[in-house]
Scaffold this motif. Sequence first.
Motif, PDB file in Angstrom:
ATOM      1  N   UNK A 131       0.852  -1.196   0.000  1.00 37.58           N
ATOM      2  CA  UNK A 131       0.000   0.000   0.000  1.00 37.58           C
ATOM      3  C   UNK A 131       0.889   1.248   0.000  1.00 37.58           C
ATOM      4  N   UNK A 132       0.600   2.222  -0.872  1.00 35.47           N
ATOM      5  CA  UNK A 132       1.451   3.423  -0.938  1.00 35.47           C
ATOM      6  C   UNK A 132       1.358   4.251   0.340  1.00 35.47           C
ATOM      7  N   UNK A 133       2.335   5.136   0.489  1.00 29.85           N
ATOM      8  CA  UNK A 133       2.393   5.976   1.680  1.00 29.85           C
ATOM      9  C   UNK A 133       1.299   7.036   1.636  1.00 29.85           C
ATOM     10  N   UNK A 134       0.529   7.100   2.700  1.00 28.73           N
ATOM     11  CA  UNK A 134      -0.541   8.081   2.818  1.00 28.73           C
ATOM     12  C   UNK A 134       0.031   9.356   3.432  1.00 28.73           C
ATOM     13  N   UNK A 135      -0.306  10.507   2.845  1.00 27.73           N
ATOM     14  CA  UNK A 135       0.170  11.775   3.394  1.00 27.73           C
ATOM     15  C   UNK A 135      -0.996  12.738   3.522  1.00 27.73           C
ATOM     16  N   UNK A 136      -1.230  13.184   4.759  1.00 28.81           N
ATOM     17  CA  UNK A 136      -2.311  14.133   5.038  1.00 28.81           C
ATOM     18  C   UNK A 136      -1.722  15.356   5.707  1.00 28.81           C
ATOM     19  N   UNK A 137      -2.260  16.522   5.381  1.00 29.09           N
ATOM     20  CA  UNK A 137      -1.829  17.739   6.071  1.00 29.09           C
ATOM     21  C   UNK A 137      -2.956  18.154   7.019  1.00 29.09           C
ATOM     22  N   UNK A 138      -2.553  18.318   8.290  1.00 30.28           N
ATOM     23  CA  UNK A 138      -3.521  18.509   9.380  1.00 30.28           C
ATOM     24  C   UNK A 138      -3.009  19.592  10.317  1.00 30.28           C
ATOM     25  N   UNK A 139      -3.942  20.382  10.851  1.00 35.13           N
ATOM     26  CA  UNK A 139      -3.608  21.345  11.909  1.00 35.13           C
ATOM     27  C   UNK A 139      -4.266  20.875  13.198  1.00 35.13           C
ATOM     28  N   UNK A 140      -3.514  20.915  14.289  1.00 32.62           N
ATOM     29  CA  UNK A 140      -4.052  20.553  15.599  1.00 32.62           C
ATOM     30  C   UNK A 140      -3.847  21.716  16.557  1.00 32.62           C
ATOM     31  N   UNK A 141      -4.829  21.923  17.398  1.00 37.00           N
ATOM     32  CA  UNK A 141      -4.745  23.009  18.370  1.00 37.00           C
ATOM     33  C   UNK A 141      -5.477  22.566  19.622  1.00 37.00           C
ATOM     34  N   UNK A 142      -4.921  22.927  20.782  1.00 38.19           N
ATOM     35  CA  UNK A 142      -5.615  22.636  22.035  1.00 38.19           C
ATOM     36  C   UNK A 142      -5.882  23.939  22.757  1.00 38.19           C
ATOM     37  N   UNK A 143      -7.153  24.194  23.022  1.00 37.73           N
ATOM     38  CA  UNK A 143      -7.562  25.381  23.765  1.00 37.73           C
ATOM     39  C   UNK A 143      -7.602  24.999  25.242  1.00 37.73           C
ATOM     40  N   UNK A 144      -6.561  25.451  25.979  1.00 39.39           N
ATOM     41  CA  UNK A 144      -6.424  25.067  27.391  1.00 39.39           C
ATOM     42  C   UNK A 144      -7.550  25.623  28.258  1.00 39.39           C
ATOM     43  N   UNK A 145      -8.036  26.798  27.887  1.00 36.61           N
ATOM     44  CA  UNK A 145      -9.091  27.431  28.683  1.00 36.61           C
ATOM     45  C   UNK A 145     -10.421  26.712  28.492  1.00 36.61           C
ATOM     46  N   UNK A 146     -10.767  26.455  27.241  1.00 36.08           N
ATOM     47  CA  UNK A 146     -12.047  25.809  26.949  1.00 36.08           C
ATOM     48  C   UNK A 146     -11.984  24.287  26.914  1.00 36.08           C
ATOM     49  N   UNK A 147     -10.773  23.739  27.130  1.00 35.50           N
ATOM     50  CA  UNK A 147     -10.568  22.279  27.064  1.00 35.50           C
ATOM     51  C   UNK A 147     -11.105  21.707  25.755  1.00 35.50           C
ATOM     52  N   UNK A 148     -10.715  22.335  24.651  1.00 39.80           N
ATOM     53  CA  UNK A 148     -11.174  21.890  23.339  1.00 39.80           C
ATOM     54  C   UNK A 148      -9.990  21.436  22.503  1.00 39.80           C
ATOM     55  N   UNK A 149     -10.163  20.293  21.861  1.00 40.70           N
ATOM     56  CA  UNK A 149      -9.200  19.841  20.865  1.00 40.70           C
ATOM     57  C   UNK A 149      -9.775  20.211  19.506  1.00 40.70           C
ATOM     58  N   UNK A 150      -9.007  20.982  18.735  1.00 42.31           N
ATOM     59  CA  UNK A 150      -9.484  21.471  17.440  1.00 42.31           C
ATOM     60  C   UNK A 150      -8.631  20.833  16.346  1.00 42.31           C
ATOM     61  N   UNK A 151      -9.289  20.077  15.479  1.00 47.77           N
ATOM     62  CA  UNK A 151      -8.617  19.311  14.434  1.00 47.77           C
ATOM     63  C   UNK A 151      -9.070  19.859  13.083  1.00 47.77           C
TER      64      UNK A 151
END
Length: 124
Positions: A1-21
């Motif tokens: 299977x060929x190499x999969x490549x995805x571009x992703x941004x991740x952020x964690x809001x410490x105040x709101x306890x939110x993981x933003x993907x």
Amino acid sequence: MPMLRLVIKLWYDKVGHQLIVTILGAKDLPSREDGRPRNPYVKIYFSSGSKNKRRTKTVKKTLEPKWNQTFIYSPVPRREFRERMLEITLWDQARVREEESEFLGEILIELETALLDDEPHWYK
């Protein structure tokens, strides 16, 4: 299977306890056996649990899809990063409803060590 490549941004809001993907795009998808382009979409599981499953829209007829879609998981205490992973799977939507989508690959992201800087990073 060929190499999969995805571009992703991740952020964690410490105040709101939110993981933003943010799923930005993918590169170099393999074409179908018949040579036709793919209809790719992404499913995101935040550490296995169907209620935590999200899905991007399907981008038609491309091997370099751009989704630019953001998903928010909340509340997520920072301490849960140790035992939870982000599982990202890539699929090719079937042309007709009767057929199954084809699995193209997956990426596992350990949040404990991931760059949560809201910058685009390539994952493979």
